[in-house]
Every structure is written in C-alpha cells, then in structure tokens.
Scaffold this motif. Structure first.
Motif, mmCIF file in Angstrom:
data_model
loop_
_atom_site.group_PDB
_atom_site.id
_atom_site.type_symbol
_atom_site.label_atom_id
_atom_site.label_comp_id
_atom_site.label_asym_id
_atom_site.label_seq_id
_atom_site.Cartn_x
_atom_site.Cartn_y
_atom_site.Cartn_z
ATOM 1 N N ILE A 71 -2.867 12.868 -4.430
ATOM 2 C CA ILE A 71 -3.609 11.674 -4.003
ATOM 3 C C ILE A 71 -4.728 12.058 -3.044
ATOM 4 O O ILE A 71 -5.898 11.728 -3.261
ATOM 5 C CB ILE A 71 -2.657 10.658 -3.341
ATOM 6 C CG1 ILE A 71 -1.579 10.213 -4.331
ATOM 7 C CG2 ILE A 71 -3.438 9.461 -2.791
ATOM 8 C CD1 ILE A 71 -0.429 9.440 -3.714
ATOM 9 N N TYR A 78 -2.330 6.259 -5.786
ATOM 10 C CA TYR A 78 -0.921 6.173 -5.404
ATOM 11 C C TYR A 78 -0.083 5.661 -6.575
ATOM 12 O O TYR A 78 0.937 6.233 -6.925
ATOM 13 C CB TYR A 78 -0.783 5.254 -4.187
ATOM 14 C CG TYR A 78 0.627 4.844 -3.862
ATOM 15 C CD1 TYR A 78 1.446 5.675 -3.111
ATOM 16 C CD2 TYR A 78 1.136 3.630 -4.302
ATOM 17 C CE1 TYR A 78 2.751 5.299 -2.815
ATOM 18 C CE2 TYR A 78 2.437 3.250 -4.003
ATOM 19 C CZ TYR A 78 3.236 4.087 -3.259
ATOM 20 O OH TYR A 78 4.519 3.729 -2.971
ATOM 21 N N LYS A 82 2.929 7.647 -8.503
ATOM 22 C CA LYS A 82 4.278 7.067 -8.466
ATOM 23 C C LYS A 82 4.801 6.786 -9.873
ATOM 24 O O LYS A 82 5.975 7.007 -10.160
ATOM 25 C CB LYS A 82 4.283 5.761 -7.661
ATOM 26 C CG LYS A 82 4.157 5.951 -6.179
ATOM 27 C CD LYS A 82 5.463 6.315 -5.541
ATOM 28 C CE LYS A 82 6.391 5.136 -5.511
ATOM 29 N NZ LYS A 82 7.618 5.365 -4.793
ATOM 30 N N LEU A 102 4.590 10.271 -0.439
ATOM 31 C CA LEU A 102 3.617 9.478 -1.207
ATOM 32 C C LEU A 102 3.309 8.165 -0.501
ATOM 33 O O LEU A 102 2.158 7.715 -0.518
ATOM 34 C CB LEU A 102 4.131 9.220 -2.622
ATOM 35 C CG LEU A 102 4.275 10.453 -3.514
ATOM 36 C CD1 LEU A 102 4.829 10.039 -4.873
ATOM 37 C CD2 LEU A 102 2.966 11.206 -3.664
ATOM 38 N N LYS A 106 -0.254 5.678 0.606
ATOM 39 C CA LYS A 106 -0.436 4.361 0.001
ATOM 40 C C LYS A 106 -1.523 3.596 0.743
ATOM 41 O O LYS A 106 -1.549 3.541 1.961
ATOM 42 C CB LYS A 106 0.874 3.579 0.073
ATOM 43 C CG LYS A 106 0.883 2.310 -0.717
ATOM 44 C CD LYS A 106 2.265 1.691 -0.658
ATOM 45 C CE LYS A 106 2.330 0.438 -1.473
ATOM 46 N NZ LYS A 106 3.669 -0.145 -1.412
#
Length: 107
Positions: A71, A78, A82, A102, A106
C-alpha cells in the motif's frame, strides 16, 4: 470461479525469512514482496500466504515490508490488498499481525 495461488514462505521463499530489506539480510520482506507477490499480483484473485513451518516469527519488519508496503510504496489500495491476500495458518499470530499492519495504512 476465482483464481487462487498458495505461497509457502518457508518452502517457496526461505526458512530464514527475516528483516525489512537487504540491509537486514538476503531473505527480507522486501525481497519476498518483490520476488513472490508482485510478479503474480495481477494473475490471481486470491493470494494465500502460508507461514507454516516457522519456529519463530519472521518478525514485524518482514511483515511490514512484505504486506504494508504493498500500500505505502507500491500504490495498491487498502481494499485491494485486503481482498487479495489470505494469510495462514489461521490459528497463528500471522493473520492478525498482517491485518493490524494493513489497518495502519487504511485511509
């Protein structure tokens, strides 16, 4: 039908996976990302990454470089990361560790 692939970090990359980048050693998260994830990223709907076999964790530096930097440095969103990644074994620390990393990216 979705197209999936399974990567065993221990068997397909290195049983000595550790560190953020080449300054930390030859089997870093950056090398894993660059050699194992990025070349197949657009070829699969789901990339399953399995950490089975490790007696000790490759560490947060490895995980951060391998996954968070998809990312922060590679430009993937994001939600894309994911959706595409699935971390195993499910009963280990790895899925929650990667999810936590992660979530830091975000937006």
């Amino acid at each position: 039908m979705s197209k999936e692939v399974l990567i065993s970090v221990f068997n397909d990359f290195s049983p000595l996976a550790f560190g953020r980048d080449e300054n930390d050693g030859p089997n870093s998260g950056k090398r894993f990302r660059d050699e194992k994830l990025l070349p197949i990223w657009n070829d699969y709907d789901k990339i399953k990454v399995d950490f089975s076999g490790f007696e000790a964790s490759p560490g947060s530096s490895f995980l951060s470089s391998a996954f968070l930097e998809l990312i922060s440095k590679c430009g993937f969103s994001y939600s894309e990361v994911k959706k595409k990644l699935d971390i195993y074994p499910k009963d280990s620390v790895y899925p929650s560790s990667v999810e936590h990393l992660l979530d830091r990216a975000k937006v």
